[in-house]
Design a protein around this motif. Sequence first.
Motif, short mmCIF file in Angstrom:
data_model
loop_
_atom_site.label_atom_id
_atom_site.label_comp_id
_atom_site.label_asym_id
_atom_site.label_seq_id
_atom_site.Cartn_x
_atom_site.Cartn_y
_atom_site.Cartn_z
N CYS A 14 6.23 1.89 8.05
CA CYS A 14 5.34 2.74 7.48
C CYS A 14 5.99 4.18 6.94
O CYS A 14 6.96 4.61 7.74
N HIS A 15 5.71 4.59 5.74
CA HIS A 15 6.37 5.90 5.57
C HIS A 15 5.80 6.95 6.28
O HIS A 15 6.68 7.95 6.23
N TRP A 16 4.68 6.86 7.04
CA TRP A 16 4.61 8.05 8.07
C TRP A 16 5.81 8.51 9.05
O TRP A 16 6.24 9.10 9.40
N CYS A 17 5.90 6.83 9.39
CA CYS A 17 7.26 6.88 10.42
C CYS A 17 8.38 7.21 10.20
O CYS A 17 9.06 7.99 10.48
N THR A 18 8.91 6.77 8.71
CA THR A 18 10.07 7.11 8.02
C THR A 18 10.06 8.48 7.71
O THR A 18 11.14 9.29 8.00
N GLU A 19 9.27 9.15 7.31
CA GLU A 19 9.04 10.36 7.14
C GLU A 19 9.49 11.51 8.49
O GLU A 19 10.15 12.23 8.21
N ASP A 137 -0.51 16.64 12.75
CA ASP A 137 -1.03 16.54 13.97
C ASP A 137 -0.42 15.16 14.71
O ASP A 137 -0.72 13.96 14.57
N PRO A 138 0.43 15.74 15.78
CA PRO A 138 1.30 14.76 16.41
C PRO A 138 0.44 13.92 17.57
O PRO A 138 0.95 13.06 18.03
N GLU A 139 -0.92 14.48 17.58
CA GLU A 139 -1.59 13.95 18.61
C GLU A 139 -2.47 12.84 18.27
O GLU A 139 -3.25 12.03 19.05
N ARG A 140 -2.35 12.47 16.95
CA ARG A 140 -3.12 11.35 16.42
C ARG A 140 -2.69 10.17 17.30
O ARG A 140 -1.62 9.97 17.49
N PRO A 141 -3.75 9.07 17.40
CA PRO A 141 -3.24 7.88 18.09
C PRO A 141 -2.32 7.07 17.57
O PRO A 141 -1.12 6.57 18.07
N PHE A 142 -2.14 7.08 16.06
CA PHE A 142 -1.06 6.39 15.56
C PHE A 142 0.24 7.21 15.73
O PHE A 142 1.23 6.28 15.90
N LYS A 144 1.29 8.68 18.33
CA LYS A 144 1.63 8.24 19.88
C LYS A 144 2.22 6.82 19.74
O LYS A 144 3.08 6.79 20.39
N LEU A 145 1.37 5.92 19.12
CA LEU A 145 1.83 4.72 19.30
C LEU A 145 2.95 4.25 18.34
O LEU A 145 3.77 3.42 19.22
#
Length: 163
Positions: A14-19, A137-142, A144-145
């Motif tokens: 996922c580009h959110w993770c890679t970013e 927002d680092p507290e989003r469930p995504f 964290k997981l």
Amino acid sequence: MLEELPKIGFGGGCHWCTEAVFQSIKGVGEVKQGYISTEKEKETFFEGVLVYFDPGSISLQKLIEIHLQTHQSTSNHSMRSKYLSAVYTFDPVQYAKVLDILASSQGKFEEQIITTAHMFGNFKASRPEIRNYYKTDPERPFCKLYIEPKLKILEDKFQSFVR
């Protein structure tokens, strides 16, 4: 200036993770999240990021090493049509270097690396509301997981490169 820094593209998950991973690295000037195509298939886009980096602070080899360790670089899972495990290059010299780095990295893995090198085709930026996903927002469930385990790998294996 940002445009004077060399750039490289990465895709794998996922580009959110890679970013989030590349935004956490010293020597990275900017990370642009979006969708990247290869030179040969300019109409087929995969989630990815463009990374602008200072080679005096972090080498291309270290960036690739981090990329290989922070996504499933040996897994040809069912989502590869969306998440191509790739390094996108911008000139033939960079492409040759990436091929060498990928080949020399294989010894650090028990399974075959599936990450491939490609000449860059096109880039489409993600819509503004999903850019900087972890930072906003680092507290989003995504986050964290999925993102935090990758950041933990980064901190455990590459501490001296973490901001």
